[in-house]
Design a protein around this motif. Structure first.
Motif, mmCIF file in Angstrom:
data_model
loop_
_atom_site.group_PDB
_atom_site.id
_atom_site.type_symbol
_atom_site.label_atom_id
_atom_site.label_comp_id
_atom_site.label_asym_id
_atom_site.label_seq_id
_atom_site.Cartn_x
_atom_site.Cartn_y
_atom_site.Cartn_z
ATOM 1 N N VAL A 122 0.834 -1.202 0.000
ATOM 2 C CA VAL A 122 0.000 0.000 0.000
ATOM 3 C C VAL A 122 0.871 1.255 0.000
ATOM 4 O O VAL A 122 0.611 2.223 -0.731
ATOM 5 C CB VAL A 122 -0.977 -0.011 1.198
ATOM 6 C CG1 VAL A 122 -1.678 1.332 1.359
ATOM 7 C CG2 VAL A 122 -1.983 -1.128 1.031
ATOM 8 N N LEU A 169 0.922 4.085 -2.917
ATOM 9 C CA LEU A 169 0.714 5.492 -2.590
ATOM 10 C C LEU A 169 1.872 6.358 -3.078
ATOM 11 O O LEU A 169 1.675 7.466 -3.594
ATOM 12 C CB LEU A 169 0.502 5.672 -1.094
ATOM 13 C CG LEU A 169 -0.833 5.171 -0.521
ATOM 14 C CD1 LEU A 169 -0.844 5.295 0.988
ATOM 15 C CD2 LEU A 169 -1.992 5.950 -1.124
ATOM 16 N N ALA A 217 1.535 6.626 -6.815
ATOM 17 C CA ALA A 217 0.428 7.526 -7.133
ATOM 18 C C ALA A 217 0.827 8.965 -6.880
ATOM 19 O O ALA A 217 0.534 9.874 -7.686
ATOM 20 C CB ALA A 217 -0.789 7.144 -6.328
ATOM 21 N N ALA A 218 1.510 9.220 -5.781
ATOM 22 C CA ALA A 218 1.940 10.589 -5.459
ATOM 23 C C ALA A 218 2.966 11.073 -6.488
ATOM 24 O O ALA A 218 2.931 12.235 -6.916
ATOM 25 C CB ALA A 218 2.528 10.622 -4.049
#
Length: 151
Positions: free
Chosen positions: A138, A142, A145-146
């Protein structure tokens, strides 16, 4: 038919003799004069297995060999005159005289390896250990994605 009955009778007598002989041996009088100085020794293994229950000393009242019982999780310490403490019985040295005797096995527990305690489930270490893979996946998603949003 008569021959079969005779054979069965002989077989039955032989079985009876084999079954009663140990009891008759144990029931013999223990007076030294009647037994030539021999004494009956009873082995109390205190949980151990693999040895005879009874033994007769030699004419001089000594046992020249002692059986070694086994018990899982314990080391055999030796034979003693009492369940706890008492005098050690030494093969070929300890003399029994007069009447029957019971000797007792004593045991030492085998040291069990100590395992490291695991972290409690509700502590930070416990949560990390149980969910390490999920947290890393996860967290990586993240970060990706960031990074995609920043570019």
């Amino acid at each position: 038919m008569k021959r079969i009955k005779q054979m069965l009778a002989v077989l039955l007598c032989a079985v009876a003799l084999c079954g009663l002989a140990p009891a008759a041996l144990a029931a013999q009088p223990l007076d030294e004069s009647e037994n030539g100085g021999k004494v009956i020794i009873y082995f109390e293994t205190c949980g151990g297995t693999g040895i005879p229950v009874v033994e007769r000393t030699s004419g001089d009242g000594k046992l020249y060999s002692l059986p070694t019982p086994t018990m899982e999780g314990y080391t055999f310490k030796g034979w003693y005159t009492d369940i706890v403490g008492g005098d050690a019985i030494v093969a070929g040295e300890t003399e029994f005289s007069g009447e029957d005797a019971t000797i007792y096995a004593q045991w030492d527990p085998i040291d069990q390896p100590v395992t490291e305690p695991t972290a409690p489930a509700d502590s930070a270490e416990g949560i990390w250990e149980r969910h390490k893979a999920t947290i890393l996946i996860v967290g990586g998603v993240l970060l990706l994605a960031a990074a995609g949003l920043v570019m």
